[in-house]
Motif scaffolding. Structure first.
Motif, mmCIF file in Angstrom:
data_model
loop_
_atom_site.group_PDB
_atom_site.id
_atom_site.type_symbol
_atom_site.label_atom_id
_atom_site.label_comp_id
_atom_site.label_asym_id
_atom_site.label_seq_id
_atom_site.Cartn_x
_atom_site.Cartn_y
_atom_site.Cartn_z
ATOM 1 N N ALA A 83 46.184 45.653 46.111
ATOM 2 C CA ALA A 83 45.725 46.883 45.465
ATOM 3 C C ALA A 83 46.839 47.468 44.594
ATOM 4 C CB ALA A 83 45.259 47.894 46.507
ATOM 5 N N GLU A 84 48.067 47.433 45.100
ATOM 6 C CA GLU A 84 49.210 47.923 44.323
ATOM 7 C C GLU A 84 49.383 47.116 43.039
ATOM 8 O OE1 GLU A 84 52.514 47.658 47.041
ATOM 9 O OE2 GLU A 84 51.821 49.384 48.211
ATOM 10 N N LEU A 85 48.993 45.844 43.098
ATOM 11 C CA LEU A 85 49.098 44.966 41.926
ATOM 12 C C LEU A 85 47.846 45.025 41.039
ATOM 13 C CD1 LEU A 85 50.829 41.906 43.613
ATOM 14 C CD2 LEU A 85 51.862 43.535 42.026
ATOM 15 N N GLY A 86 46.922 45.943 41.369
ATOM 16 C CA GLY A 86 45.796 46.191 40.486
ATOM 17 C C GLY A 86 44.451 45.624 40.890
ATOM 18 N N ARG A 87 44.343 45.019 42.061
ATOM 19 C CA ARG A 87 43.064 44.445 42.496
ATOM 20 C C ARG A 87 42.179 45.539 43.085
ATOM 21 N NH1 ARG A 87 41.322 40.013 40.451
ATOM 22 N NH2 ARG A 87 39.779 40.124 42.100
ATOM 23 N N GLU A 88 41.135 45.909 42.360
ATOM 24 C CA GLU A 88 40.217 46.947 42.841
ATOM 25 C C GLU A 88 39.431 46.484 44.061
ATOM 26 O OE1 GLU A 88 37.795 48.707 39.801
ATOM 27 O OE2 GLU A 88 39.500 48.878 38.437
ATOM 28 N N ASP A 89 39.081 45.201 44.114
ATOM 29 C CA ASP A 89 38.350 44.683 45.271
ATOM 30 C C ASP A 89 39.194 44.811 46.538
ATOM 31 O OD1 ASP A 89 40.090 42.709 44.210
ATOM 32 O OD2 ASP A 89 38.919 41.084 45.068
ATOM 33 N N ALA A 90 40.493 44.603 46.413
ATOM 34 C CA ALA A 90 41.376 44.745 47.561
ATOM 35 C C ALA A 90 41.475 46.207 47.986
ATOM 36 C CB ALA A 90 42.764 44.182 47.245
ATOM 37 N N ALA A 91 41.479 47.100 47.022
ATOM 38 C CA ALA A 91 41.512 48.533 47.344
ATOM 39 C C ALA A 91 40.267 48.929 48.130
ATOM 40 C CB ALA A 91 41.634 49.358 46.066
ATOM 41 N N LYS A 92 39.122 48.371 47.759
ATOM 42 C CA LYS A 92 37.882 48.658 48.487
ATOM 43 C C LYS A 92 37.937 48.095 49.902
ATOM 44 C CE LYS A 92 34.986 48.988 44.399
ATOM 45 N NZ LYS A 92 34.001 48.336 43.559
ATOM 46 N N LEU A 132 43.679 41.612 61.534
ATOM 47 C CA LEU A 132 43.323 42.729 60.654
ATOM 48 C C LEU A 132 44.568 43.456 60.142
ATOM 49 C CD1 LEU A 132 41.108 44.315 59.257
ATOM 50 C CD2 LEU A 132 40.990 45.779 61.277
ATOM 51 N N LYS A 133 45.581 43.588 60.980
ATOM 52 C CA LYS A 133 46.817 44.267 60.543
ATOM 53 C C LYS A 133 47.429 43.516 59.356
ATOM 54 C CE LYS A 133 51.223 46.051 62.278
ATOM 55 N NZ LYS A 133 52.295 45.284 61.663
ATOM 56 N N GLY A 134 47.534 42.207 59.475
ATOM 57 C CA GLY A 134 48.076 41.392 58.384
ATOM 58 C C GLY A 134 47.196 41.450 57.148
ATOM 59 N N ALA A 135 45.882 41.473 57.369
ATOM 60 C CA ALA A 135 44.941 41.567 56.247
ATOM 61 C C ALA A 135 45.159 42.868 55.492
ATOM 62 C CB ALA A 135 43.506 41.466 56.756
ATOM 63 N N CYS A 136 45.299 43.962 56.225
ATOM 64 C CA CYS A 136 45.492 45.268 55.595
ATOM 65 C C CYS A 136 46.778 45.305 54.778
ATOM 66 C CB CYS A 136 45.476 46.375 56.646
ATOM 67 S SG CYS A 136 43.850 46.591 57.419
ATOM 68 N N GLU A 137 47.834 44.697 55.293
ATOM 69 C CA GLU A 137 49.105 44.645 54.554
ATOM 70 C C GLU A 137 48.927 43.893 53.239
ATOM 71 O OE1 GLU A 137 51.762 42.872 57.382
ATOM 72 O OE2 GLU A 137 51.838 44.679 58.620
ATOM 73 N N ASP A 138 48.216 42.766 53.288
ATOM 74 C CA ASP A 138 47.992 41.977 52.071
ATOM 75 C C ASP A 138 47.098 42.717 51.082
ATOM 76 O OD1 ASP A 138 49.649 39.894 52.782
ATOM 77 O OD2 ASP A 138 48.037 38.556 53.405
ATOM 78 N N TRP A 139 46.044 43.361 51.584
ATOM 79 C CA TRP A 139 45.156 44.103 50.681
ATOM 80 C C TRP A 139 45.876 45.274 50.037
ATOM 81 C CZ3 TRP A 139 40.931 44.044 54.950
ATOM 82 C CH2 TRP A 139 40.301 42.790 54.960
ATOM 83 N N LYS A 140 46.780 45.887 50.800
ATOM 84 C CA LYS A 140 47.559 46.998 50.235
ATOM 85 C C LYS A 140 48.400 46.506 49.069
ATOM 86 C CE LYS A 140 50.748 50.672 51.343
ATOM 87 N NZ LYS A 140 51.983 50.954 52.016
#
Length: 92
Positions: free
Chosen positions: A76-85, A65-73
């Motif tokens: 999200a910074e690159l504009g993926r709204e699904d990742a931000a959610k 989960l820690k690695g997942a959160c880093e990737d989603w962050k």
């Protein structure tokens, strides 16, 4: 997967071939293989938001989960709204 292997053999710097092979591996529940391929896609193109987002999902499925959160962050910074959610729902 064999087609993407051939594409990568022809052009080892084709981020999309790694990305697409990662999708194929993910669909086969080969999460480690998908994570590795998306990592290679990111190494070639660090601005590939889908690779970050999908790699995060595979990491979550793999218990990281820690690695997942880093990737989603990053996604999200690159504009993926699904990742931000996903970041909001799963990461504190």
């Amino acid at each position: 997967i064999a087609d993407y292997n051939k594409a990568i053999e022809i052009n080892p710097q084709d981020a999309d071939a790694y990305y697409n092979r990662g999708i194929a591996k993910y669909q086969l529940k080969n999460y480690q293989g998908a994570i590795a391929d998306w990592g290679k896609a990111i190494a070639i193109n660090p601005q590939h938001p889908l690779a970050y987002s999908n790699r995060g999902i595979a990491k979550e499925n793999n218990g990281d989960l820690k690695g997942a959160c880093e990737d989603w962050k990053k996604a999200a910074e690159l504009g993926r709204e699904d990742a931000a959610k996903l970041l909001e729902e799963h990461c504190q």
